[in-house]
Enzyme design. Structure first.
Site, PDB file in Angstrom:
ATOM      1  N   LYS A 224       0.804  -1.225   0.000  1.00  0.00           N
ATOM      2  CA  LYS A 224       0.000   0.000   0.000  1.00  0.00           C
ATOM      3  C   LYS A 224       0.838   1.277   0.000  1.00  0.00           C
ATOM      4  O   LYS A 224       2.017   1.267   0.321  1.00  0.00           O
ATOM      5  CB  LYS A 224      -1.003  -0.025   1.161  1.00  0.00           C
ATOM      6  CG  LYS A 224      -2.220  -0.892   0.792  1.00  0.00           C
ATOM      7  CD  LYS A 224      -3.312  -0.851   1.830  1.00  0.00           C
ATOM      8  CE  LYS A 224      -4.501  -1.690   1.335  1.00  0.00           C
ATOM      9  NZ  LYS A 224      -5.519  -1.849   2.369  1.00  0.00           N
ATOM     10  N   ARG A 258      -3.917  -9.877   5.174  1.00  0.00           N
ATOM     11  CA  ARG A 258      -4.255  -9.925   3.740  1.00  0.00           C
ATOM     12  C   ARG A 258      -3.030  -9.507   2.935  1.00  0.00           C
ATOM     13  O   ARG A 258      -2.503  -8.416   3.145  1.00  0.00           O
ATOM     14  CB  ARG A 258      -5.442  -9.001   3.467  1.00  0.00           C
ATOM     15  CG  ARG A 258      -5.922  -8.994   2.024  1.00  0.00           C
ATOM     16  CD  ARG A 258      -7.151  -8.088   1.860  1.00  0.00           C
ATOM     17  NE  ARG A 258      -7.640  -8.055   0.505  1.00  0.00           N
ATOM     18  CZ  ARG A 258      -7.177  -7.239  -0.444  1.00  0.00           C
ATOM     19  NH1 ARG A 258      -6.226  -6.380  -0.166  1.00  0.00           N
ATOM     20  NH2 ARG A 258      -7.686  -7.286  -1.670  1.00  0.00           N
TER      21      ARG A 258
END
Ligand code: 8Y4
Length: 276
Positions: A224, A258
């Site tokens: 991210k 995740r």
């Protein structure tokens, strides 16, 4: 002891974190093989992630990058349902459907998924919750401020940890009112979803506040932007930062990680867990 139920599956916590492997089903712009090729390569990648140590396969057909345009329901169904149908007969591990659309979630459960991963757990419409209640699916409920199109336009919180915690407490009450058992629910702070770098770091630094809540916590930091903002690394060079953040989440007691990089994350967390 905490229990998480997803239709016919049950996990007990505390335990080493479950690894949720990311399977994106989006047309490959480098290939002209069309829909069938996309399905085949997604199934192949999912089985590779299972072999690499994944506990859950998270199948998604909608881009939720900041500013991304929504995908139609028909297109999303065409992407994910063939993959779940083929995977359901081949995999032993749980299948999760990453969608904001109740109709897509419903078709995915029918095709063999047992978990709904909902990035829009801040939704106003209750059809998704009715489905979760009726099917007894697992429900990963992610915090987002606003919606994917607008969420990164100047997000503001009084106190991001307080606000996310209060959001979960308020929603848990609504979900039980809708007939969902909290045993179905996992919470996720939604790193990057309506959050500045400062907000993401405050959540990661204070993560114990959220792992002390009554439900297990899922965490998605893989590749991210906050890793790029901290280090300058481009999106394909963020594995080291992703592993460091997975270790931090594990230290704080996160129940589900995740990730795109299941093999690498499994190795990092096995060493982390064995030495703590
Ligand atoms: C590179 C690749 C850079 C991917 C950013 C991204 C979460 C999630 C997403 C999460 C849960 C993403 C579907 C965003 N993030 N579900 N989904 N938790 N539960 N961006 O954090 O991976 S999509």
């Amino acid at each position: 002891m905490t229990i998480w139920r997803a239709i016919d599956r049950v996990w007990e916590f505390p335990r080493p974190p479950l690894i949720m492997g990311i399977v994106n089903v989006t047309p490959d712009s480098f290939s002209d093989g069309g829909k069938h090729a996309t399905t085949v390569s997604a199934v192949k990648h999912a089985l590779y992630l299972e072999n690499s140590g994944a506990d859950i396969l998270d199948i998604g057909g909608e881009s939720t990058r900041p500013g991304a345009e929504p995908v139609t329901q028909e297109e999303e169904l065409n992407r994910v349902i063939p993959v779940i149908e083929k995977l359901a007969g081949k995999t032993k591990i749980a299948i999760s459907i990453d969608t904001q659309k109740p109709a897509v979630a419903k078709a995915a459960l029918k095709a063999g998924a047992s978990i709904i991963n909902d990035i829009a757990a801040n939704r106003e419409d209750e059809a998704m919750w009715q489905l979760v209640a009726e099917t007894k699916s697992g429900y990963v409920a992610m915090h987002m401020l606003g919606d994917p199109k607008t969420m990164q336009r100047n997000p503001k919180y009084a106190d991001v940890l307080n606000d996310v915690e209060a959001f979960f407490n308020r929603q848990m009450k609504r979900w039980t009112d809708w007939g969902i058992s909290l045993e179905q629910v996992v919470l996720d702070p939604g790193i990057g979803f309506g959050k500045t770098l400062e907000h993401n770091l405050a959540l990661m630094k204070g993560l114990e506040r959220l792992t002390r809540m009554e439900r297990p916590l899922a965490m998605g930091t893989s590749r991210k932007s906050f890793i790029g903002e901290l280090t300058g690394a481009g999106v394909n060079d963020r594995l080291p930062g992703s592993l460091a953040s997975a270790c931090r989440a594990t230290q704080a007691g996160a129940a589900i990680i995740r990730t795109h990089d299941v093999e690498e994350t499994t190795q990092a967390l096995r060493v982390w867990t064995a030495t703590n």
